[in-house]
Design a protein around this motif. Structure first.
Motif, PDB file in Angstrom:
ATOM      1  N   GLY A 259       0.575  -1.221  -0.112  1.00 57.48           N
ATOM      2  CA  GLY A 259      -0.220  -0.074  -0.057  1.00 57.48           C
ATOM      3  C   GLY A 259       0.780   1.316  -0.155  1.00 57.48           C
ATOM      4  N   GLY A 260       2.079   1.083  -0.062  1.00 54.47           N
ATOM      5  CA  GLY A 260       3.018   2.355  -0.067  1.00 54.47           C
ATOM      6  C   GLY A 260       3.408   3.026   1.389  1.00 54.47           C
ATOM      7  N   ASN A 261       2.894   2.054   2.358  1.00 58.91           N
ATOM      8  CA  ASN A 261       3.274   2.589   3.955  1.00 58.91           C
ATOM      9  C   ASN A 261       4.687   2.087   4.197  1.00 58.91           C
ATOM     10  OD1 ASN A 261       0.577   3.330   4.675  1.00 58.91           O
ATOM     11  ND2 ASN A 261      -0.067   1.292   4.358  1.00 58.91           N
ATOM     12  N   THR A 262       5.295   2.942   4.808  1.00 60.02           N
ATOM     13  CA  THR A 262       6.761   2.924   5.122  1.00 60.02           C
ATOM     14  C   THR A 262       6.801   1.867   6.113  1.00 60.02           C
ATOM     15  OG1 THR A 262       7.547   5.016   4.465  1.00 60.02           O
ATOM     16  CG2 THR A 262       8.855   3.771   5.802  1.00 60.02           C
ATOM     17  N   THR A 263       7.650   0.893   6.109  1.00 52.43           N
ATOM     18  CA  THR A 263       7.933  -0.127   7.208  1.00 52.43           C
ATOM     19  C   THR A 263       8.798   0.312   8.279  1.00 52.43           C
ATOM     20  OG1 THR A 263       7.990  -1.952   5.583  1.00 52.43           O
ATOM     21  CG2 THR A 263       8.855  -2.355   7.596  1.00 52.43           C
ATOM     22  N   PRO A 264       8.426   0.235   9.335  1.00 51.39           N
ATOM     23  CA  PRO A 264       9.102   0.704  10.813  1.00 51.39           C
ATOM     24  C   PRO A 264      10.353   0.065  10.817  1.00 51.39           C
ATOM     25  CG  PRO A 264       6.689   0.821  11.148  1.00 51.39           C
ATOM     26  CD  PRO A 264       6.854  -0.032   9.975  1.00 51.39           C
TER      27      PRO A 264
END
Length: 320
Positions: A259-264
């Motif tokens: 979804g384009g969310n950055t992985t912490p």
């Protein structure tokens, strides 16, 4: 028979006897609502056999619950993932349930965390393509479904992707019968002096929450997730003998989800503060891990070792 062969045979027989006794005593579980009958833990002085810890990446959103096999883990790690949600990494070594899951994808910070467990097996559903070479180069035995497909199955009682489960006995990995905490150098023993009487404690992520409530009857911290009790498929609420809230740096990694969310990225090498819950009290603590290959040392503020209560440990990573 040569003397050396006799010695090897005798050693093998003793090892088999130890493993049999360990499985016979560690697999016991009390009745519904009762604490596990096996509540022991290792001491820091025990030697660690040259074998593998099994680490399983476990889903932790609503459709994935109740999870299977979490109550048998030696250590349960909770960490933040994309969109502020949470995921679990469960470590097994002293006992292994027949089924664990639902299994989900690995993250880059799992590899740093697992370095302290002496080349463990990492069971996971997959990972984004750019992370796969990093996993392949890491000192873990990577075990996605494609490597040992007979070890995995899809459940029919829930929808994908929350229905992939692992059968650990089919992984063909040796399990040493020693608590995984031994590998990381955790110590067990009587509670230190002091501590603040505490009935409940919560850790919040942007889109997830863990809560721990002391049960005098079970002598455990009962686990809740997102405002509801966390239960086994049989309905018993999960409980931990010790809960560690470890304050760490959580920064963006170079990876993203679909979804384009950055992985912490959760940094587990370094030092910082922690809060240890045991025996109805909260203790201030400090943690230190010098290198990725080192274990994590937990100490009281005066520098003495922080002993944990025998039994399951939950370690929740919280951003400081």
């Amino acid at each position: 028979m040569p003397a050396k062969t006799k010695k090897r045979s005798a050693a093998a027989a003793l090892a088999m006897l130890f493993a049999t006794l360990t499985l016979a005593t560690s697999g016991c579980q009390g009745g519904d609502g009762a604490p596990p009958t096996d509540n022991r833990g290792p001491s820091s002085g025990k030697s660690v056999p040259g074998s593998h810890v099994l680490a399983v990446k476990i889903d932790n959103v609503g459709p994935a619950r109740p999870q299977t096999g979490l109550d048998k883990a030696d250590i349960v790690y909770a960490e933040q993932v994309e969109a502020g949600l949470s995921r679990i990494l469960a470590l097994y070594s002293s006992q292994v349930p027949p089924v664990v899951g639902p299994v989900r994808s690995a993250r880059e910070s799992d590899l740093e965390l697992l370095r302290q467990f002496d080349r463990p097996t990492l069971a996971f559903s997959g990972a984004q393509s750019k992370l796969l070479p990093v996993i392949a180069a890491a000192p873990v035995y990577a075990l996605p479904p494609g490597k040992e497909p007979d070890a995995y199955f899809r459940s029919q009682d829930r929808a994908a992707p929350h229905n992939l489960f692992l059968r650990p006995e089919r992984t063909r990995r040796d399990i040493p019968g020693v608590n995984a905490a031994t590998y990381a150098g955790f110590t067990f023993g009587p509670a230190p002096a002091g501590g603040k009487p505490t009935a409940t404690y919560s850790v919040r992520y942007p889109a997830a929450r863990f809560s721990f409530t002391w049960s005098a009857e079970r002598r455990q911290w009962l686990v809740g997730m997102d405002g509801a009790p966390s239960r086994t498929p049989a309905g018993q609420q999960l409980g931990a003998a010790t809960v560690v809230v470890q304050y760490v740096t959580v920064r963006p990694s170079q990876f993203h989800d679909r979804g384009g969310n950055t992985t912490p990225y959760t940094e587990t090498v370094g030092s910082g503060t922690a809060l240890v819950l045991r025996n109805s009290k909260a203790y201030k603590a400090e943690w230190k891990r010098g290198t990725a290959a080192s274990g994590t040392a937990f100490t009281t503020p005066d520098g003495t070792s922080m002993p944990f209560a025998p039994g399951q440990i939950w370690i929740v990573y919280a951003a400081h």
